[in-house]
Design an enzyme around this catalytic site. Sequence first.
Site, PDB file in Angstrom:
ATOM      1  N   THR A 205       0.835  -1.203   0.000  1.00 15.63           N
ATOM      2  CA  THR A 205       0.000   0.000   0.000  1.00 15.63           C
ATOM      3  C   THR A 205       0.869   1.253   0.000  1.00 15.63           C
ATOM      4  O   THR A 205       2.043   1.209   0.365  1.00 15.63           O
ATOM      5  CB  THR A 205      -0.910   0.038   1.245  1.00 15.63           C
ATOM      6  OG1 THR A 205      -0.095   0.028   2.430  1.00 15.63           O
ATOM      7  CG2 THR A 205      -1.856  -1.144   1.259  1.00 15.63           C
ATOM      8  N   GLU A 253      -4.209   4.502   3.917  1.00 17.38           N
ATOM      9  CA  GLU A 253      -3.315   3.716   3.078  1.00 17.38           C
ATOM     10  C   GLU A 253      -4.113   3.044   1.971  1.00 17.38           C
ATOM     11  O   GLU A 253      -5.224   2.572   2.177  1.00 17.38           O
ATOM     12  CB  GLU A 253      -2.526   2.700   3.897  1.00 17.38           C
ATOM     13  CG  GLU A 253      -3.326   1.795   4.797  1.00 17.38           C
ATOM     14  CD  GLU A 253      -2.419   0.879   5.609  1.00 17.38           C
ATOM     15  OE1 GLU A 253      -1.488   0.306   5.023  1.00 17.38           O
ATOM     16  OE2 GLU A 253      -2.657   0.755   6.817  1.00 17.38           O
TER      17      GLU A 253
END
Length: 305
Positions: A205, A253
């Site tokens: 991420t 994220e």
Amino acid sequence: MKVIRSLSEFKLEPSVVALGTFDGVHIAHKKVIEKVVKTAKEKGLQSVVYTFSNHPKELSDVETPKRLITPEQKISIIKKLGVDILIMVPFDETQLNMQAEVFLVDIVLKNINAKHIIVGYDYRFGKNAKGCVNMLKQYQAEYGYELEIIDPIRKDGILISSTLIRQHLLSGQVASANELLGRKYDIRGKVIHGKHMGRKLGFPTVNLKTDYEMSVLRPGVYMTETIIDKKVYPSVTNVGFNPTFNQTDFNIETYILDFDGDLYGETLDVLFIRFIRKEIRFDSLDALIEKIESDVQLTREFFGL
């Protein structure tokens, strides 16, 4: 579009001006601004928007609302509406303590050189917010400006407001918020190094650094779009505190589907489409991975991938 950031910077040519906080620049705000642009073209005058880089309630005793957009996003949105000049100054002690008539005469009529003023029905200004549309009506003949007041704008019978948009976002109703914004809710942030837990789980991420004032969203997992070099990538975004890993900091994220590249230091826009689920504390990493796989599959199906 010219951007003016200080009250001492300007003395304009004759203009049509919109006055307001324009918090979020939602579809009702856009109606006001679009009317300014249209009227200015008809009259051969400059189109001007006068607003603030912060929220006026920051200087009051009440809780300051979370920001819907950053100042940079506000500039970008208003520019796209075709405005000639944006005056976006800090709401400070000077603004807070300025008498309503002084603001009207010295700022709006002298500096902005307004010949035509356009405001929303509930616009207030000046010290203790004593200025209102009725005051603007009262002074109209004395100072010789035209005044136009935009009536309340509703969608499906519901009054459009920044407060309602925040309520939708805080409850995860992103689609409803997007309808009132007239665009997809967008968080802009700089990609920073995180704890690399996503990569270890098989879902690398990007972690976005944003102002905590922007944390309007309900914690949870969302279908999103991430813009990289003007290209749009479907993505899955987690907003919140990652309870499985006992994190205490607010995080945003994003797992970007079908993308592999180094984005550290880049500034990205993440557009929110749909709420998938609330944050959950998982008993094992395997259970977490299985759920992430499900989130990603739902997103792929949503985007037809």
